[in-house]
Motif scaffolding. Structure first.
Motif, PDB file in Angstrom:
ATOM      1  N   ALA A  24       0.954  -1.124   0.108  1.00 10.82           N
ATOM      2  CA  ALA A  24       0.132  -0.167   0.082  1.00 10.82           C
ATOM      3  C   ALA A  24       1.032   1.230  -0.070  1.00 10.82           C
ATOM      4  O   ALA A  24       0.511   2.163  -0.541  1.00 10.82           O
ATOM      5  CB  ALA A  24      -0.993  -0.042   1.109  1.00 10.82           C
ATOM      6  N   ALA A  25       2.132   1.321   0.811  1.00 10.59           N
ATOM      7  CA  ALA A  25       2.852   2.372   0.730  1.00 10.59           C
ATOM      8  C   ALA A  25       3.422   2.497  -0.527  1.00 10.59           C
ATOM      9  O   ALA A  25       3.700   3.721  -1.161  1.00 10.59           O
ATOM     10  CB  ALA A  25       3.967   1.977   1.898  1.00 10.59           C
ATOM     11  N   ARG A  26       3.975   1.443  -1.254  1.00 15.34           N
ATOM     12  CA  ARG A  26       4.367   1.504  -2.770  1.00 15.34           C
ATOM     13  C   ARG A  26       3.286   2.212  -3.529  1.00 15.34           C
ATOM     14  O   ARG A  26       3.889   3.040  -4.326  1.00 15.34           O
ATOM     15  CB  ARG A  26       4.780   0.257  -3.515  1.00 15.34           C
ATOM     16  CG  ARG A  26       5.568   0.324  -4.772  1.00 15.34           C
ATOM     17  CD  ARG A  26       5.676  -1.001  -5.146  1.00 15.34           C
ATOM     18  NE  ARG A  26       4.401  -1.923  -5.140  1.00 15.34           N
ATOM     19  CZ  ARG A  26       3.504  -1.868  -6.065  1.00 15.34           C
ATOM     20  NH1 ARG A  26       3.581  -0.963  -7.215  1.00 15.34           N
ATOM     21  NH2 ARG A  26       2.343  -2.709  -5.871  1.00 15.34           N
ATOM     22  N   ARG A  27       2.220   1.867  -3.336  1.00 12.16           N
ATOM     23  CA  ARG A  27       1.168   2.442  -4.171  1.00 12.16           C
ATOM     24  C   ARG A  27       0.883   4.105  -4.050  1.00 12.16           C
ATOM     25  O   ARG A  27       0.683   4.757  -4.826  1.00 12.16           O
ATOM     26  CB  ARG A  27      -0.252   1.838  -4.008  1.00 12.16           C
ATOM     27  CG  ARG A  27      -0.301   0.567  -4.798  1.00 12.16           C
ATOM     28  CD  ARG A  27      -1.791  -0.162  -4.632  1.00 12.16           C
ATOM     29  NE  ARG A  27      -2.187  -0.367  -3.339  1.00 12.16           N
ATOM     30  CZ  ARG A  27      -2.055  -1.725  -2.691  1.00 12.16           C
ATOM     31  NH1 ARG A  27      -1.184  -2.543  -3.258  1.00 12.16           N
ATOM     32  NH2 ARG A  27      -2.676  -1.750  -1.556  1.00 12.16           N
ATOM     33  N   ALA A  28       0.939   4.286  -2.583  1.00 15.46           N
ATOM     34  CA  ALA A  28       0.952   5.808  -2.313  1.00 15.46           C
ATOM     35  C   ALA A  28       1.947   6.531  -2.714  1.00 15.46           C
ATOM     36  O   ALA A  28       2.017   7.609  -3.166  1.00 15.46           O
ATOM     37  CB  ALA A  28       0.805   5.887  -0.487  1.00 15.46           C
ATOM     38  N   ILE A  29       3.239   5.867  -2.751  1.00 17.88           N
ATOM     39  CA  ILE A  29       4.343   6.741  -3.325  1.00 17.88           C
ATOM     40  C   ILE A  29       4.304   6.935  -4.724  1.00 17.88           C
ATOM     41  O   ILE A  29       4.653   8.003  -5.173  1.00 17.88           O
ATOM     42  CB  ILE A  29       5.642   5.788  -2.945  1.00 17.88           C
ATOM     43  CG1 ILE A  29       6.096   6.035  -1.445  1.00 17.88           C
ATOM     44  CG2 ILE A  29       7.055   6.211  -3.753  1.00 17.88           C
ATOM     45  CD1 ILE A  29       7.094   4.945  -1.058  1.00 17.88           C
ATOM     46  N   ASP A  30       3.600   5.867  -5.514  1.00 15.85           N
ATOM     47  CA  ASP A  30       3.521   6.042  -7.014  1.00 15.85           C
ATOM     48  C   ASP A  30       2.626   7.310  -7.117  1.00 15.85           C
ATOM     49  O   ASP A  30       2.497   7.747  -8.042  1.00 15.85           O
ATOM     50  CB  ASP A  30       2.975   4.663  -7.567  1.00 15.85           C
ATOM     51  CG  ASP A  30       3.977   3.631  -7.591  1.00 15.85           C
ATOM     52  OD1 ASP A  30       5.194   3.771  -7.478  1.00 15.85           O
ATOM     53  OD2 ASP A  30       3.532   2.254  -7.764  1.00 15.85           O
ATOM     54  N   ARG A  31       1.588   7.322  -6.254  1.00 12.87           N
ATOM     55  CA  ARG A  31       0.580   8.541  -6.549  1.00 12.87           C
ATOM     56  C   ARG A  31       1.255   9.771  -6.061  1.00 12.87           C
ATOM     57  O   ARG A  31       1.044  10.753  -6.528  1.00 12.87           O
ATOM     58  CB  ARG A  31      -0.773   8.013  -5.631  1.00 12.87           C
ATOM     59  CG  ARG A  31      -1.316   7.022  -6.084  1.00 12.87           C
ATOM     60  CD  ARG A  31      -2.821   7.002  -5.741  1.00 12.87           C
ATOM     61  NE  ARG A  31      -2.579   6.830  -4.326  1.00 12.87           N
ATOM     62  CZ  ARG A  31      -2.770   5.685  -3.601  1.00 12.87           C
ATOM     63  NH1 ARG A  31      -2.992   4.464  -4.274  1.00 12.87           N
ATOM     64  NH2 ARG A  31      -2.663   5.370  -2.146  1.00 12.87           N
ATOM     65  N   SER A  37       1.100   9.991   3.049  1.00 13.99           N
ATOM     66  CA  SER A  37       0.989  10.142   4.551  1.00 13.99           C
ATOM     67  C   SER A  37       0.468   8.731   4.806  1.00 13.99           C
ATOM     68  O   SER A  37       0.186   7.655   4.161  1.00 13.99           O
ATOM     69  CB  SER A  37      -0.011  11.116   5.070  1.00 13.99           C
ATOM     70  OG  SER A  37      -1.490  10.575   4.489  1.00 13.99           O
ATOM     71  N   ILE A  38       0.634   8.351   6.356  1.00 14.26           N
ATOM     72  CA  ILE A  38       0.193   7.313   6.977  1.00 14.26           C
ATOM     73  C   ILE A  38      -1.279   7.247   6.942  1.00 14.26           C
ATOM     74  O   ILE A  38      -1.880   5.890   6.472  1.00 14.26           O
ATOM     75  CB  ILE A  38       0.415   7.153   8.379  1.00 14.26           C
ATOM     76  CG1 ILE A  38       1.891   7.021   8.685  1.00 14.26           C
ATOM     77  CG2 ILE A  38      -0.292   6.127   9.239  1.00 14.26           C
ATOM     78  CD1 ILE A  38       2.583   5.749   8.418  1.00 14.26           C
ATOM     79  N   ALA A  39      -2.081   8.104   6.928  1.00 13.51           N
ATOM     80  CA  ALA A  39      -3.461   8.205   6.769  1.00 13.51           C
ATOM     81  C   ALA A  39      -3.744   7.753   5.183  1.00 13.51           C
ATOM     82  O   ALA A  39      -4.791   6.744   4.929  1.00 13.51           O
ATOM     83  CB  ALA A  39      -4.197   9.522   6.797  1.00 13.51           C
ATOM     84  N   GLU A  40      -3.103   7.893   4.172  1.00 10.86           N
ATOM     85  CA  GLU A  40      -3.219   7.483   2.878  1.00 10.86           C
ATOM     86  C   GLU A  40      -3.147   5.893   2.869  1.00 10.86           C
ATOM     87  O   GLU A  40      -3.804   5.221   2.075  1.00 10.86           O
ATOM     88  CB  GLU A  40      -2.414   8.271   1.914  1.00 10.86           C
ATOM     89  CG  GLU A  40      -2.663   8.162   0.488  1.00 10.86           C
ATOM     90  CD  GLU A  40      -1.518   8.769  -0.400  1.00 10.86           C
ATOM     91  OE1 GLU A  40      -1.440   8.752  -1.748  1.00 10.86           O
ATOM     92  OE2 GLU A  40      -1.017   9.466   0.242  1.00 10.86           O
ATOM     93  N   VAL A  41      -2.178   5.548   3.664  1.00  9.67           N
ATOM     94  CA  VAL A  41      -1.829   4.088   3.515  1.00  9.67           C
ATOM     95  C   VAL A  41      -2.958   3.503   4.082  1.00  9.67           C
ATOM     96  O   VAL A  41      -3.430   2.279   3.708  1.00  9.67           O
ATOM     97  CB  VAL A  41      -0.572   3.899   3.837  1.00  9.67           C
ATOM     98  CG1 VAL A  41      -0.486   2.297   4.347  1.00  9.67           C
ATOM     99  CG2 VAL A  41       0.546   4.415   3.059  1.00  9.67           C
ATOM    100  N   ALA A  42      -3.363   3.676   5.260  1.00  8.91           N
ATOM    101  CA  ALA A  42      -4.593   3.211   6.168  1.00  8.91           C
ATOM    102  C   ALA A  42      -5.778   3.086   5.293  1.00  8.91           C
ATOM    103  O   ALA A  42      -6.512   2.071   5.442  1.00  8.91           O
ATOM    104  CB  ALA A  42      -4.606   4.051   7.375  1.00  8.91           C
TER     105      ALA A  42
END
Length: 204
Positions: A24-31, A37-42
């Protein structure tokens, strides 16, 4: 491990939970790049921020873990690049120089070490995670470290020294920055002698 949330499909154990958080963090980094943020991953995982914090205490810790988990390509490229170098000093010099040259082209490694992010990572450059990552690099070299007289403890110190050098060049590349043969000549003058001294100790 709490089992609620996770979009209705709980992980079977902590290892799976970590894997899913890193994905999920990788997807958030790609975006969002390194400013996720942690909230985005959560939200992506369908869990609370507290659930993510149980595994990673901060966004920086999660960024570090994600970057390291996705640098296999870089490790393969570096290993191939130094695969014919068996002299410890030459291998260390080339490994540092090549890492600095590749940094702009390695997305996750660049997020971890690039200027503006390096200061946030600086406190963790000697962390167990960073040192383990560095050790995995040296273990891919063609150098016989034991034959060169470098013990496991000394190899750990060598990893730390290399990480510190890379970090310092990232934070302040110099004015003007050293590149190519000039960078290698500098490292050969000031870094290689320590490895050469170790070899002389073995020979004598």
């Amino acid at each position: 491990m709490r089992t609620h949330g996770w979009s209705g499909t709980a992980p079977v154990d902590d290892d799976e939970a970590v894997d899913r958080i890193l994905a999920a963090a990788r997807r958030a980094i790609d975006r969002s790049g390194g400013d996720f943020s942690i909230a985005e991953v959560a939200r992506d995982l369908g869990v609370t921020r507290q659930t993510v914090y149980r595994y990673f205490p901060s966004a920086e810790a999660l960024l570090t873990a994600t970057a390291i988990a996705h640098t296999t390509h870089f490790l393969d490229v570096l290993a191939e690049h130094v695969s014919r170098i068996r002299d410890p000093a030459t291998a260390v010099v080339e490994g540092i120089a090549y890492t600095l040259e590749r940094l702009p082209h390695e997305k996750y490694l660049n997020l971890l070490l690039a200027p503006g992010r390096a200061s946030a990572f600086s406190a963790g450059v000697t962390s167990d995670t960073a040192l383990t990552f560095g050790r995995s690099i040296l273990q891919r070299y063609a150098v016989d470290w034991a034959a060169a007289g470098i013990s496991d403890a000394e190899l750990d110190e060598l990893v730390e020294h290399m990480l510190r050098i890379v970090q310092s060049f990232v934070i302040d590349p110099g004015r003007p920055p050293r590149r190519g043969e000039e960078l290698r000549a500098y490292l050969t003058t000031w870094v290689a002698p320590a490895l050469d001294a170790t070899r002389r100790g073995v020979v004598s």
